[in-house]
Motif scaffolding. Structure first.
Motif, PDB file in Angstrom:
ATOM      1  N   GLU A   1     -17.534   3.775 -17.225  1.00 39.12           N
ATOM      2  CA  GLU A   1     -17.555   4.054 -15.360  1.00 39.12           C
ATOM      3  C   GLU A   1     -16.259   5.517 -16.350  1.00 39.12           C
ATOM      4  O   GLU A   1     -16.420   6.847 -15.378  1.00 39.12           O
TER       5      GLU A   1
ATOM      6  N   ARG B   1     -21.375  11.703 -22.009  1.00 41.77           N
ATOM      7  CA  ARG B   1     -21.200  10.333 -21.315  1.00 41.77           C
ATOM      8  C   ARG B   1     -22.520  10.739 -19.999  1.00 41.77           C
ATOM      9  O   ARG B   1     -22.314   9.736 -19.644  1.00 41.77           O
TER      10      ARG B   1
ATOM     11  N   THR C   1     -16.842   9.530 -16.064  1.00 42.37           N
ATOM     12  CA  THR C   1     -15.699   9.941 -15.180  1.00 42.37           C
ATOM     13  C   THR C   1     -14.543  11.102 -15.732  1.00 42.37           C
ATOM     14  O   THR C   1     -14.160  11.488 -15.293  1.00 42.37           O
TER      15      THR C   1
END
Length: 554
Positions: A350, A365, A354
């Motif tokens: 995460e 990503r 992000t």
């Protein structure tokens, strides 16, 4: 020798975001709770820093994840300093050495010690130590205004009378001044009188403790009779020690008493039951497996249901094999060891997805997002294994209450929107409502697993209808249509399917259906397979009309 830097990795994680703080809390609790007895002080410091930023629901979930474990004393102190709801699961089930329990007792609040007094598996030394807190825990506080201690003249004995210490306990001076006055014929007040009374009280209390200890070491009990009240609580026992049994319920499973669905179903219908299973926890002479039979009792004047009368006996050799609690504990240990690194991977993925630590190329990503999706599936499978182990080891904690099932179904269908779009199938919720008497979290998990498994076998443009029916005052049903790929099979055939369902359950269709059937039984309901659908039957909330039923109307 292998160096394990897992703890340092978790301590180095970023906790600036709410998700990071919660993930770090869960990971630290898992590592410390399942790790060596020596605890890294940095881990405890970090837990103390995070507590105010982690919601109580998350702290409660991490406490429930350690049920029936052997957490270190230092970690126990972290949870005991928390709210009563968070500390209760560990107080009910944690397994500590006698020395650790005795060391923790002075720091517990009276309500927390009250939970320990209801356990039947504590060592004798701990029970005796608990008994010594009786005069403190059971004293009634005085809420009337009291003069400040400093306001009284130290040389004025009249001003000192009736004073209480700030914590509400009786001061020694008040005990002396509160003694009955002696008349002139008896003589002046003597300290020896107070000492004699204290010695007499200690002697009587010691005798009671000794008698309770003798009762605990009696031989095994093979048969006893019982009566319950209208709520299912045992209120009368003949043939066995009353202390481990009085207050247990045959209608609501708990950590100390588990009954099968037959008893719960019969209780709701005010019907007789025979040779049903009862498991009593703890180490008392009545602990272990029983077969119970009972008949309902009604008031002859009003016709109101007043409870059950029956008997309990030890099962015969041919009536089943003891549940493999040791294997279940080993599985739960493995589950916790898997969950910790999986949570860590999810947290780092995460952070990359992000761009929490800075810009990240789009391709990486995408990789991180895929990792998060896969880890989510893995965590779901880990939770399913943990749930199955709790059921197998009779360690599933339930908190029944009135639950609107339609809202749960709508929530589950909403969560399954991506899977429905992927399969090209449609979930349709029909009219109707069921108000079930069940544990909301467990029921939601059951519905999610059942509907997700059915949906993962559907093909494009298939419609799966979900129907809810109240079914009268005793039971309600939730029916889910089967897709063409699963129709015409029996429950045994569905449970025998060994596959890995894409976007459904990594453990396969068969495991999912076995888990659903076991959860339905634990909730006091049933799970049935029809040629074209699945039917989940749930107990509904009790009605006043049920209590006014007479034997003739049954």
């Amino acid at each position: 020798m292998r160096f394990d830097d897992t703890l340092k990795t978790v301590l180095a994680a970023d906790t600036a975001t709410p998700f990071g703080a919660q993930a770090t809390w869960r990971q630290l609790v898992d590592l410390v709770g399942r790790g060596p007895r020596s605890v890294d002080p940095q881990a405890l410091i970090r837990l103390g820093e995070l507590r105010a930023r982690v919601p109580e629901a998350v702290r409660l979930a991490s406490a429930r994840a350690l049920e029936h474990a052997r957490p270190p004393r230092a970690l126990m102190m972290v949870f005991l300093d928390d709210s009563f709801a968070v500390s209760a699961p560990l107080l009910r089930t944690a397994r500590l050495d006698a020395d650790d329990w005795i060391a923790l007792l002075p720091s517990l609040r009276p309500g927390q010690r009250a939970i320990l007094r209801h356990r039947r598996d504590l060592p004798g030394d701990v029970v005796r130590a608990l008994d010594s807190f009786g005069p403190i825990d059971f004293v009634l506080g005085d809420s009337s205004p009291q003069p400040a201690l400093a306001a009284a003249a130290p040389d004025d004995p009249q001003a000192m009378r009736g004073m209480r210490l700030p914590d509400g306990f009786l001061a020694l001076g008040e005990a002396a001044f509160g003694s009955p006055p002696l008349d002139a014929a008896t003589g002046p007040f003597r300290i020896a009188d107070v000492v004699a009374r204290i010695d007499a009280h200690r002697g009587a209390e010691g005798g009671r403790i000794e008698r309770r200890s003798r009762r605990r070491v009696r031989g095994d009990i093979a048969l006893f009779r019982f009566e319950t009240d209208a709520t299912g609580l045992l209120r009368w026992i003949d043939g066995a020690d009353r202390a481990p049994l009085i207050g247990l319920s045959i209608a609501r499973p708990s950590a100390l008493a588990q009954t099968d669905g037959g008893v719960i179903g019969a209780f709701r219908q005010r019907a007789a039951f025979r040779d049903a299973r009862l498991e009593i926890g703890g180490v008392s002479p009545v602990a272990g497996s029983w077969r119970i039979s009972g008949v309902p009792v009604f008031d002859p004047r009003t016709g109101r249901f007043t409870g059950y009368r029956g008997n309990a006996r030890r099962p015969r050799a041919e009536e089943g094999i003891p549940r493999p609690a040791i294997a279940a504990d080993s599985l739960r240990q493995l589950v916790h060891e898997l969950r910790t690194p999986a949570n860590a991977i999810a947290g780092f993925a995460e952070m990359i997805d992000t761009q929490l630590l800075g810009p990240v190329p789009e391709v990486y990503r995408g990789y991180a997002a895929e990792i998060r999706r896969n880890i989510g599936d893995l965590l779901g499978a880990i939770d399913d294994l943990d749930l199955a182990a709790r059921i197998e080891g009779s360690a599933l904690s339930l908190s029944p209450g009135r639950v609107a099932v339609r809202a749960l179904v709508e929530h589950v269908v909403g969560d399954l929107g991506p899977l429905s779009a992927l399969r090209g199938a449609h979930l349709l919720i029909g009219p109707g409502e069921v108000l079930a008497d069940a544990d909301a979290r467990t029921l939601e998990r059951l519905l999610a697993r059942m509907i997700a498994t059915v949906l993962s076998a559907a093909t494009r443009d298939e419609e799966i209808a979900i129907t809810l029916e109240g079914g009268g005052e005793h039971a309600g049903t939730v029916r889910v249509d089967l897709p063409a790929a699963l129709r015409g099979r029996s429950l045994d055939a569905l449970c025998a399917i060994e596959d890995e369902v894409q976007d459904g359950s990594l453990l396969g269709t068969g495991f999912a259906f076995r888990l659903v059937a076991n959860l339905a039984r634990e909730l006091g309901g049933s799970f049935a397979v029809e040629p074209d659908g699945l039917t989940l039957t749930l107990p509904v909330a009790d009605s006043d009309a049920m209590d006014r039923a007479t034997p003739e109307s049954r």
